[in-house]
Design a protein around this motif. Structure first.
Motif, PDB file in Angstrom:
ATOM      1  N   LEU B  16       0.737  -1.205  -0.057  1.00 46.45           N
ATOM      2  CA  LEU B  16      -0.253  -0.096  -0.036  1.00 46.45           C
ATOM      3  C   LEU B  16       0.880   1.348   0.044  1.00 46.45           C
ATOM      4  O   LEU B  16       0.300   2.261  -0.320  1.00 46.45           O
ATOM      5  CB  LEU B  16      -0.848  -0.021   1.208  1.00 46.45           C
ATOM      6  N   THR B  17       2.116   1.124   0.070  1.00 45.09           N
ATOM      7  CA  THR B  17       2.821   2.546   0.331  1.00 45.09           C
ATOM      8  C   THR B  17       3.081   3.273  -0.920  1.00 45.09           C
ATOM      9  O   THR B  17       2.857   4.570  -0.689  1.00 45.09           O
ATOM     10  CB  THR B  17       4.460   1.949   0.755  1.00 45.09           C
ATOM     11  N   PRO B  18       3.004   2.703  -2.252  1.00 46.67           N
ATOM     12  CA  PRO B  18       2.999   3.752  -3.259  1.00 46.67           C
ATOM     13  C   PRO B  18       1.712   4.367  -3.565  1.00 46.67           C
ATOM     14  O   PRO B  18       1.780   5.477  -3.927  1.00 46.67           O
ATOM     15  CB  PRO B  18       3.250   2.575  -4.532  1.00 46.67           C
ATOM     16  N   LEU B  19       0.675   3.495  -3.036  1.00 44.01           N
ATOM     17  CA  LEU B  19      -0.671   4.203  -3.201  1.00 44.01           C
ATOM     18  C   LEU B  19      -0.747   5.256  -2.285  1.00 44.01           C
ATOM     19  O   LEU B  19      -1.308   6.531  -2.480  1.00 44.01           O
ATOM     20  CB  LEU B  19      -1.776   3.223  -2.677  1.00 44.01           C
ATOM     21  N   ILE B  20      -0.394   5.106  -0.871  1.00 45.85           N
ATOM     22  CA  ILE B  20      -0.286   6.272   0.099  1.00 45.85           C
ATOM     23  C   ILE B  20       0.524   7.515  -0.342  1.00 45.85           C
ATOM     24  O   ILE B  20      -0.136   8.506  -0.368  1.00 45.85           O
ATOM     25  CB  ILE B  20       0.190   5.875   1.423  1.00 45.85           C
ATOM     26  N   ASP B  21       1.616   7.265  -0.932  1.00 42.33           N
ATOM     27  CA  ASP B  21       2.232   8.205  -1.633  1.00 42.33           C
ATOM     28  C   ASP B  21       1.704   9.106  -2.600  1.00 42.33           C
ATOM     29  O   ASP B  21       1.723  10.464  -2.835  1.00 42.33           O
ATOM     30  CB  ASP B  21       3.862   7.810  -2.414  1.00 42.33           C
ATOM     31  N   VAL B  22       0.691   8.439  -3.325  1.00 43.07           N
ATOM     32  CA  VAL B  22       0.192   9.364  -4.417  1.00 43.07           C
ATOM     33  C   VAL B  22      -0.930  10.122  -3.997  1.00 43.07           C
ATOM     34  O   VAL B  22      -1.198  10.992  -4.145  1.00 43.07           O
ATOM     35  CB  VAL B  22      -0.173   8.304  -5.692  1.00 43.07           C
ATOM     36  N   VAL B  23      -1.389   9.449  -3.125  1.00 47.60           N
ATOM     37  CA  VAL B  23      -2.786   9.835  -2.385  1.00 47.60           C
ATOM     38  C   VAL B  23      -2.396  11.235  -1.593  1.00 47.60           C
ATOM     39  O   VAL B  23      -3.002  12.245  -1.591  1.00 47.60           O
ATOM     40  CB  VAL B  23      -3.488   8.873  -1.521  1.00 47.60           C
ATOM     41  N   PHE B  24      -1.139  11.081  -0.955  1.00 50.08           N
ATOM     42  CA  PHE B  24      -0.677  12.193  -0.191  1.00 50.08           C
ATOM     43  C   PHE B  24      -0.251  13.433  -1.192  1.00 50.08           C
ATOM     44  O   PHE B  24      -0.391  14.612  -0.909  1.00 50.08           O
ATOM     45  CB  PHE B  24       0.570  11.858   0.476  1.00 50.08           C
ATOM     46  N   ILE B  25       0.202  12.977  -2.222  1.00 47.82           N
ATOM     47  CA  ILE B  25       0.690  14.136  -3.212  1.00 47.82           C
ATOM     48  C   ILE B  25      -0.555  14.818  -3.788  1.00 47.82           C
ATOM     49  O   ILE B  25      -0.660  16.117  -3.761  1.00 47.82           O
ATOM     50  CB  ILE B  25       1.455  13.500  -4.492  1.00 47.82           C
ATOM     51  N   LEU B  26      -1.684  14.027  -4.048  1.00 52.19           N
ATOM     52  CA  LEU B  26      -2.851  14.798  -4.550  1.00 52.19           C
ATOM     53  C   LEU B  26      -3.574  15.267  -3.513  1.00 52.19           C
ATOM     54  O   LEU B  26      -4.039  16.609  -3.633  1.00 52.19           O
ATOM     55  CB  LEU B  26      -3.862  13.448  -5.097  1.00 52.19           C
ATOM     56  N   LEU B  27      -3.527  14.858  -2.227  1.00 53.34           N
ATOM     57  CA  LEU B  27      -3.934  15.601  -1.333  1.00 53.34           C
ATOM     58  C   LEU B  27      -3.590  17.057  -1.024  1.00 53.34           C
ATOM     59  O   LEU B  27      -4.200  18.058  -0.500  1.00 53.34           O
ATOM     60  CB  LEU B  27      -3.883  14.861   0.280  1.00 53.34           C
ATOM     61  N   LEU B  28      -2.125  16.940  -1.094  1.00 51.41           N
ATOM     62  CA  LEU B  28      -1.300  18.154  -0.913  1.00 51.41           C
ATOM     63  C   LEU B  28      -1.637  19.303  -1.664  1.00 51.41           C
ATOM     64  O   LEU B  28      -1.798  20.671  -1.673  1.00 51.41           O
ATOM     65  CB  LEU B  28       0.297  17.809  -0.725  1.00 51.41           C
ATOM     66  N   PHE B  29      -1.903  18.652  -3.260  1.00 52.04           N
ATOM     67  CA  PHE B  29      -2.092  19.473  -4.215  1.00 52.04           C
ATOM     68  C   PHE B  29      -3.298  20.334  -3.918  1.00 52.04           C
ATOM     69  O   PHE B  29      -3.475  21.500  -4.274  1.00 52.04           O
ATOM     70  CB  PHE B  29      -2.244  18.838  -5.661  1.00 52.04           C
ATOM     71  N   PHE B  30      -4.535  19.508  -3.789  1.00 48.92           N
ATOM     72  CA  PHE B  30      -5.869  20.182  -3.557  1.00 48.92           C
ATOM     73  C   PHE B  30      -5.839  20.804  -2.399  1.00 48.92           C
ATOM     74  O   PHE B  30      -6.487  21.896  -2.278  1.00 48.92           O
ATOM     75  CB  PHE B  30      -6.807  19.023  -3.432  1.00 48.92           C
ATOM     76  N   MET B  31      -5.189  20.665  -1.242  1.00 49.54           N
ATOM     77  CA  MET B  31      -5.245  21.217  -0.282  1.00 49.54           C
ATOM     78  C   MET B  31      -4.490  22.787  -0.194  1.00 49.54           C
ATOM     79  O   MET B  31      -4.961  24.010   0.069  1.00 49.54           O
ATOM     80  CB  MET B  31      -4.406  20.896   1.007  1.00 49.54           C
ATOM     81  N   LEU B  32      -3.464  22.885  -1.062  1.00 44.18           N
ATOM     82  CA  LEU B  32      -2.608  24.185  -1.538  1.00 44.18           C
ATOM     83  C   LEU B  32      -3.301  24.961  -2.515  1.00 44.18           C
ATOM     84  O   LEU B  32      -3.306  26.309  -2.530  1.00 44.18           O
ATOM     85  CB  LEU B  32      -1.406  23.750  -1.870  1.00 44.18           C
ATOM     86  N   SER B  33      -3.898  24.307  -3.464  1.00 43.00           N
ATOM     87  CA  SER B  33      -4.693  25.029  -4.418  1.00 43.00           C
ATOM     88  C   SER B  33      -6.097  25.238  -4.375  1.00 43.00           C
ATOM     89  O   SER B  33      -6.520  26.352  -5.187  1.00 43.00           O
ATOM     90  CB  SER B  33      -4.303  24.279  -5.957  1.00 43.00           C
ATOM     91  N   SER B  34      -6.781  24.723  -3.485  1.00 42.26           N
ATOM     92  CA  SER B  34      -8.277  24.918  -3.388  1.00 42.26           C
ATOM     93  C   SER B  34      -8.566  26.278  -2.701  1.00 42.26           C
ATOM     94  O   SER B  34      -7.795  26.812  -2.102  1.00 42.26           O
ATOM     95  CB  SER B  34      -8.875  23.921  -2.668  1.00 42.26           C
ATOM     96  N   SER B  35      -9.514  26.887  -3.166  1.00 44.42           N
ATOM     97  CA  SER B  35     -10.149  28.194  -2.887  1.00 44.42           C
ATOM     98  C   SER B  35     -11.465  28.206  -2.007  1.00 44.42           C
ATOM     99  O   SER B  35     -12.397  27.416  -2.930  1.00 44.42           O
ATOM    100  CB  SER B  35     -10.059  29.261  -3.857  1.00 44.42           C
ATOM    101  N   PHE B  36     -11.625  28.614  -0.956  1.00 44.36           N
ATOM    102  CA  PHE B  36     -13.143  28.290  -0.209  1.00 44.36           C
ATOM    103  C   PHE B  36     -13.706  29.513  -0.197  1.00 44.36           C
ATOM    104  O   PHE B  36     -14.770  29.668   0.418  1.00 44.36           O
ATOM    105  CB  PHE B  36     -12.901  27.728   1.098  1.00 44.36           C
ATOM    106  N   ILE B  37     -13.118  30.744  -0.702  1.00 43.79           N
ATOM    107  CA  ILE B  37     -13.696  32.148  -0.633  1.00 43.79           C
ATOM    108  C   ILE B  37     -15.003  32.088  -1.787  1.00 43.79           C
ATOM    109  O   ILE B  37     -14.829  31.775  -2.980  1.00 43.79           O
ATOM    110  CB  ILE B  37     -12.626  32.991  -1.171  1.00 43.79           C
TER     111      ILE B  37
END
Lengths: 140, 131
Positions: B16-37
């Motif tokens: 599961l380790t590569p899966l977690i890596d990819v999911v973490f990268i996706l999570l970071l991308f959406f957390m940093l680029s998402s706007s809630f305003i």
């Protein structure tokens, strides 16, 4: 007997990671659905707040950025106030439905209001009558 | 002919380790680029739209400091809601065109515009888009 047929699964190192993956997946889905990914503005702008205003409808519009110092940007390109009318006119020419063409102004909250009025006069001079100011929601 | 059971290997469990890596990268991308305003828009009725409903335009001047404004030669305090409501009730079909003195910020001007709309004004605009 049944118990003799059941093959005991060997515990793996990854098993204790499953709750973590569940949480991370939930967070990922939340940010994907609730957040909006937008291109960043050419210049940082602190939008003014307003209590009463409808939600933004950015269909068929051009976005004009006005920084706190009065610098203008359209499509990430800086332009002077003298070029504004010409730039907007060319945008209208490119659009299919010129009657519904709307100018959205993203002006900084600390911008001097008289500068904004001057920009509005230039937009009106370009023959555009549908003008909106973009604001952020402010609690009354 | 019987299959050679000794050659059947047990399936290896997927790590599961590569899966977690990819999911973490996706999570970071959406957390940093998402706007809630939540963005809003204030429509500014221009000359042609205003002329359809009424030809009566009242000039409102916001004074420096953003706490008081003048209309028809009379000075009003922005915190005096009843006076503002009274002004609007006396001019129900008027277009209120907001003007500003120097040193007034866009936020102050929009606060005044907001106050007019909250007090029941139907047509509020800025002098920049008015004739």
């Amino acid at each position: 007997m049944l118990t003799t047929d059941v093959v005991k699964r060997r515990p793996q190192n990854d098993d204790n990671m499953i709750p973590l993956i569940n949480v991370v997946f939930l967070m990922l889905i939340f940010f994907m659905i609730a957040g909006q990914v937008q291109p960043s503005d050419a210049v940082p702008i602190e939008l003014p707040g307003s209590v009463i205003a409808p939600n933004l409808d950015d269909s068929g519009s051009v976005e004009l950025l006005v920084s706190a110092t009065g610098t203008l940007f359209i499509d990430g390109r800086q332009l002077s106030i003298n070029e504004l009318s010409q730039s907007l006119s060319s945008k209208v020419d490119q659009t299919k439905d010129a009657n519904s063409f709307r100018v959205h102004i993203k002006a900084d909250a600390s911008l001097e209001a008289q500068t904004l009025q001057e920009i509005l006069r230039n937009i009106k001079a370009a023959g555009l009558t549908h003008v909106s100011l973009i604001t952020r929601k402010q609690e009354g | 002919m019987l299959p050679d059971l000794s050659r059947v290997q047990r399936r290896q469990a997927i790590s599961l380790t590569p899966l977690i890596d990819v999911v973490f990268i996706l999570l970071l991308f959406f957390m940093l680029s998402s706007s809630f305003i939540k963005l809003k828009q204030i429509n500014l009725p221009a000359a042609t739209q205003a002329a359809e409903s009424s030809d009566d335009v009242l000039l409102i001047t916001l004074h420096a400091g953003g706490t008081a404004f003048s209309a028809a030669g009379q000075r009003y305090d922005l915190s005096d809601r009843s006076a503002l409501t009274d002004l609007i009730m006396r001019n129900p079909h008027t277009i209120f065109a907001l003007d500003v003195e120097p040193q007034v910020s866009t936020q102050s001007m929009l606060t005044l515009l907001d106050n007019f709309k909250r007090a029941g004004a139907l047509n509020v605009s800025l002098t920049g888009v008015m004739p």
